[in-house]
Design a protein around this motif. Sequence first.
Motif, PDB file in Angstrom:
ATOM      1  N   ALA A 205       0.320  -6.038   9.542  1.00  0.00           N
ATOM      2  CA  ALA A 205      -0.055  -6.298  11.034  1.00  0.00           C
ATOM      3  C   ALA A 205      -1.576  -6.480  11.180  1.00  0.00           C
ATOM      4  N   LYS A 206      -2.252  -6.098  10.080  1.00  0.00           N
ATOM      5  CA  LYS A 206      -3.794  -6.134  10.103  1.00  0.00           C
ATOM      6  C   LYS A 206      -4.255  -7.342   9.082  1.00  0.00           C
ATOM      7  N   ASN A 207      -5.099  -8.087   9.254  1.00  0.00           N
ATOM      8  CA  ASN A 207      -5.675  -9.182   8.304  1.00  0.00           C
ATOM      9  C   ASN A 207      -6.023  -8.591   6.982  1.00  0.00           C
ATOM     10  N   SER A 208      -5.203  -9.340   5.978  1.00  0.00           N
ATOM     11  CA  SER A 208      -5.704  -8.776   4.700  1.00  0.00           C
ATOM     12  C   SER A 208      -5.242  -9.919   3.682  1.00  0.00           C
ATOM     13  N   LEU A 209      -5.536  -9.570   2.365  1.00  0.00           N
ATOM     14  CA  LEU A 209      -5.039 -10.514   1.531  1.00  0.00           C
ATOM     15  C   LEU A 209      -3.473 -10.359   1.448  1.00  0.00           C
ATOM     16  N   LEU A 210      -3.007  -9.138   1.491  1.00  0.00           N
ATOM     17  CA  LEU A 210      -1.450  -9.030   1.656  1.00  0.00           C
ATOM     18  C   LEU A 210      -0.578 -10.469   2.022  1.00  0.00           C
ATOM     19  N   ASN A 211      -1.099 -10.806   3.149  1.00  0.00           N
ATOM     20  CA  ASN A 211      -0.545 -11.625   4.212  1.00  0.00           C
ATOM     21  C   ASN A 211      -0.402 -13.036   3.477  1.00  0.00           C
TER      22      ASN A 211
ATOM     23  N   MET B  39      10.394   9.048  11.810  1.00  0.00           N
ATOM     24  CA  MET B  39       9.849   8.376  10.701  1.00  0.00           C
ATOM     25  C   MET B  39       8.337   7.602  11.194  1.00  0.00           C
ATOM     26  N   THR B  40       7.534   7.549  10.438  1.00  0.00           N
ATOM     27  CA  THR B  40       6.446   6.889  10.649  1.00  0.00           C
ATOM     28  C   THR B  40       6.414   5.564  10.158  1.00  0.00           C
ATOM     29  N   VAL B  41       6.158   4.513  10.619  1.00  0.00           N
ATOM     30  CA  VAL B  41       6.148   3.306  10.029  1.00  0.00           C
ATOM     31  C   VAL B  41       4.722   2.651   9.960  1.00  0.00           C
TER      32      VAL B  41
ATOM     33  N   THR C 299       9.814  11.223   7.063  1.00  0.00           N
ATOM     34  CA  THR C 299       9.803   9.865   6.036  1.00  0.00           C
ATOM     35  C   THR C 299       8.740   8.917   6.573  1.00  0.00           C
ATOM     36  N   LYS C 300       8.020   8.352   5.674  1.00  0.00           N
ATOM     37  CA  LYS C 300       7.158   7.194   5.777  1.00  0.00           C
ATOM     38  C   LYS C 300       7.699   5.787   5.327  1.00  0.00           C
ATOM     39  N   LEU C 301       7.453   4.886   6.269  1.00  0.00           N
ATOM     40  CA  LEU C 301       7.935   3.292   5.771  1.00  0.00           C
ATOM     41  C   LEU C 301       6.512   2.515   5.780  1.00  0.00           C
ATOM     42  N   TRP C 302       6.632   2.123   4.501  1.00  0.00           N
ATOM     43  CA  TRP C 302       5.476   1.115   4.188  1.00  0.00           C
ATOM     44  C   TRP C 302       6.079  -0.210   3.908  1.00  0.00           C
ATOM     45  N   ILE C 303       5.512  -1.187   4.624  1.00  0.00           N
ATOM     46  CA  ILE C 303       6.210  -2.617   4.967  1.00  0.00           C
ATOM     47  C   ILE C 303       5.212  -3.407   4.987  1.00  0.00           C
TER      48      ILE C 303
END
Length: 216
Positions: free
Chosen positions: A8-14, A1-3, A183-187
Amino acid sequence: MTVYNIGAKNSLLNKFVSEIRDESVQQDSLRFRRNIERIGEVLGYELSKVLSYSSSEVKTPLGNKSINLPTEDIVLCSILRAGLPLHNGLLNYYDKAENAFVSAYRKHINEKEFEIKIEYLATPDLHGKTLLLADPMLATGRSLVDTYKALLKKGVPKEIHIICVIGSEIGIEYIKKHFPENTKLWIAAIDEKLNDKGYIIPGLGDAGDLSYGSKL
Ligand code: URA
């Protein structure tokens, strides 16, 4: 699985993640649900970058333009009830996706131990399709794995993307053992631990209750 840990990178998501964690903001359930939805939109956009594309032509009133568009047949599956705002966020972008819903809940055997009960499953045929499996809180990983096993009876998808808001390290290790290698995990965020009731620490509390109110 790729996570893919997008937070982990700065963005508006945080900013969105910080608001859903913040107990002084999360009492506003409309904002809580909308932030989860916005996180679904961001993660959905990020995962769109690894889908398959083919060249297509669009006719404008003034001419033609070629453009690459995604080709996959997508099924978007969410676990009721906490998954609904995340599902809506993903559906805002994958608006042509087929939809699947599963009910999975923790049936407590005692204070600390529980089993996952799946009682409702509504899904289209999954054979050869791209399955987006959305679960906002990846705690032990057991509901995701049990849901996947229940879905497999309805067809084997070509590839699987798991979309989570907050996950625990232990939950990620658990699902790695049970999902196919590709499988890829997007978190959006990864926290260190679980408490003895299986809640993510520091996490945010109960995502279902914060979205829809407490239950019996
Ligand atoms: N489900 C939640 O809503 N929160 C957790 O911390 C774990 C599972």
